[in-house]
Design an enzyme around this catalytic site. Structure first.
Site, PDB file in Angstrom:
ATOM      1  N   LYS A  88       0.913  -1.174  -0.048  1.00  0.00           N
ATOM      2  CA  LYS A  88      -0.080   0.006  -0.143  1.00  0.00           C
ATOM      3  C   LYS A  88       0.926   1.385   0.028  1.00  0.00           C
ATOM      4  CE  LYS A  88      -2.458  -0.698   3.911  1.00  0.00           C
ATOM      5  NZ  LYS A  88      -1.889  -2.232   4.191  1.00  0.00           N
ATOM      6  N   ARG A 144     -10.514   0.290   7.701  1.00  0.00           N
ATOM      7  CA  ARG A 144     -10.172  -1.002   7.912  1.00  0.00           C
ATOM      8  C   ARG A 144     -11.142  -1.830   8.571  1.00  0.00           C
ATOM      9  NH1 ARG A 144      -4.040   0.258   8.524  1.00  0.00           N
ATOM     10  NH2 ARG A 144      -3.212  -1.595   8.429  1.00  0.00           N
ATOM     11  N   ARG A 162      10.860  -6.556   6.274  1.00  0.00           N
ATOM     12  CA  ARG A 162      10.843  -5.141   6.636  1.00  0.00           C
ATOM     13  C   ARG A 162      11.230  -4.875   7.761  1.00  0.00           C
ATOM     14  NH1 ARG A 162       5.097  -2.485   5.749  1.00  0.00           N
ATOM     15  NH2 ARG A 162       4.512  -3.079   7.707  1.00  0.00           N
ATOM     16  N   ARG A 203      10.119  -1.322  12.995  1.00  0.00           N
ATOM     17  CA  ARG A 203       8.799  -1.182  13.436  1.00  0.00           C
ATOM     18  C   ARG A 203       8.534  -2.377  14.379  1.00  0.00           C
ATOM     19  NH1 ARG A 203       4.671  -0.168   8.499  1.00  0.00           N
ATOM     20  NH2 ARG A 203       3.170  -1.148  10.475  1.00  0.00           N
ATOM     21  N   ARG A 258      -1.927  -9.473  13.041  1.00  0.00           N
ATOM     22  CA  ARG A 258      -2.459  -8.572  12.033  1.00  0.00           C
ATOM     23  C   ARG A 258      -3.153  -9.180  10.807  1.00  0.00           C
ATOM     24  NH1 ARG A 258       3.189  -5.592  11.082  1.00  0.00           N
ATOM     25  NH2 ARG A 258       2.098  -4.333   9.568  1.00  0.00           N
TER      26      ARG A 258
HETATM   27  P1  AMP Z   1      -0.079   0.341   8.940  1.00  0.00           P
HETATM   28  O1  AMP Z   1       0.961   1.096   8.670  1.00  0.00           O
HETATM   29  O2  AMP Z   1      -1.150   0.738   7.788  1.00  0.00           O
HETATM   30  O3  AMP Z   1       0.248  -1.154   8.613  1.00  0.00           O
HETATM   31  O4  AMP Z   1      -0.871   0.518  10.322  1.00  0.00           O
HETATM   32  C1  AMP Z   1       0.072  -0.009  11.498  1.00  0.00           C
HETATM   33  C2  AMP Z   1      -0.961  -0.294  12.609  1.00  0.00           C
HETATM   34  O5  AMP Z   1      -1.742   1.057  12.776  1.00  0.00           O
HETATM   35  C3  AMP Z   1      -2.190  -1.069  12.475  1.00  0.00           C
HETATM   36  O6  AMP Z   1      -1.795  -2.425  12.562  1.00  0.00           O
HETATM   37  C4  AMP Z   1      -3.125  -0.743  13.312  1.00  0.00           C
HETATM   38  O7  AMP Z   1      -2.892  -1.199  14.596  1.00  0.00           O
HETATM   39  C5  AMP Z   1      -2.968   0.986  13.288  1.00  0.00           C
HETATM   40  N1  AMP Z   1      -3.981   1.466  12.183  1.00  0.00           N
HETATM   41  C6  AMP Z   1      -3.542   2.038  11.069  1.00  0.00           C
HETATM   42  N2  AMP Z   1      -4.793   2.460  10.414  1.00  0.00           N
HETATM   43  C7  AMP Z   1      -5.812   2.011  10.969  1.00  0.00           C
HETATM   44  C8  AMP Z   1      -6.993   1.987  10.739  1.00  0.00           C
HETATM   45  N3  AMP Z   1      -7.842   2.555   9.843  1.00  0.00           N
HETATM   46  N4  AMP Z   1      -8.108   1.539  12.041  1.00  0.00           N
HETATM   47  C9  AMP Z   1      -7.473   0.991  13.139  1.00  0.00           C
HETATM   48  N5  AMP Z   1      -6.183   1.091  13.441  1.00  0.00           N
HETATM   49  C10 AMP Z   1      -5.261   1.257  12.377  1.00  0.00           C
END
Ligand code: AMP
Length: 192
Positions: A14, A90, A129, A135, A146
């Site tokens: 993404k 999400r 990654r 991270r 996840r």
């Molecule tokens: P990402 O960088 O998009 O993989 O997001 C990392 C983490 O941030 C996710 O595993 C969630 O814990 C949190 N997160 C990001 N976007 C959302 C969302 N739209 N709703 C809920 N949690 C989110």
């Protein structure tokens, strides 16, 4: 004005494809994951709260996440020219809230790109990654959590956006350039 949702499992690409689409279409980028990580890095109250969910691989509660997104739209007037939503929505509740938020601003979601990658490749990419990104959520236990959260709570959005006639599934494995070209071709008819 063009609003695009980039959707897919953790590790599906993404962020990589969003960065290219921003350059191509000149849209404002909202990555909810990056936004939350920025708060964690600055050790804000929101960052400390968010980290309790992120480090376990769980989603931030819908109500809080929707508030954060609404605030981001209000405080960045550039979003009026169109946004790439990367990592939001999400859940179905977030998708409905996004429709409402955009409708209030006289707009809508124009298209949704779903990057489709199989689970074994996702785990492989996320572990790699993790070695580079540092991270806290790129370790095997959290990755598995996840992916489960994605399958249970986020994957149903595919049907939600398919029924709205907006979903464009793209094979997310292979060369980055080929994936980007496939996305551009799929979106061409939606660009008006
Ligand atoms: P990402 O960088 O998009 O993989 O997001 C990392 C983490 O941030 C996710 O595993 C969630 O814990 C949190 N997160 C990001 N976007 C959302 C969302 N739209 N709703 C809920 N949690 C989110």
């Amino acid at each position: 004005m063009y609003n695009l949702v980039v959707f897919g499992a953790p590790g599906s690409g993404k962020g990589t494809q969003s960065a290219r689409l921003i350059d191509e279409y000149g849209l404002y980028h909202i990555s909810t994951g990056e936004l939350l990580r920025d708060h964690i890095a600055r050790d804000t109250e929101l960052g400390r709260l968010a980290n309790t969910y992120i480090s376990k691989g769980n989603l931030i509660p819908d109500e809080l996440m929707i508030d954060i997104l609404s605030h981001t739209l209000d405080s960045n007037p550039e979003t009026a020219r169109g946004v790439i939503f990367d990592g939001f929505p999400r859940t179905i509740e977030q998708a409905k809230a996004l429709n409402d938020m955009l409708a209030k601003r006289g707009s809508k979601v124009h298209a949704v790109v779903g990057l489709e990658v199989d689970d074994a490749e996702l785990v492989d990419r996320l572990l790699k990654r993790g070695q580079e990104s540092g991270r806290s959520d790129d370790n095997l236990e959290t990755i598995n959590r996840r992916l489960k959260v994605y399958n249970d709570q986020t994957a149903p959005l595919r049907d939600f956006y398919t029924s709205e006639g907006k979903y464009h599934g793209i094979k997310g494995s292979g060369a980055i350039d080929d994936i980007f070209n496939a996305i551009k071709s799929a979106l061409l008819p939606t660009r008006g």
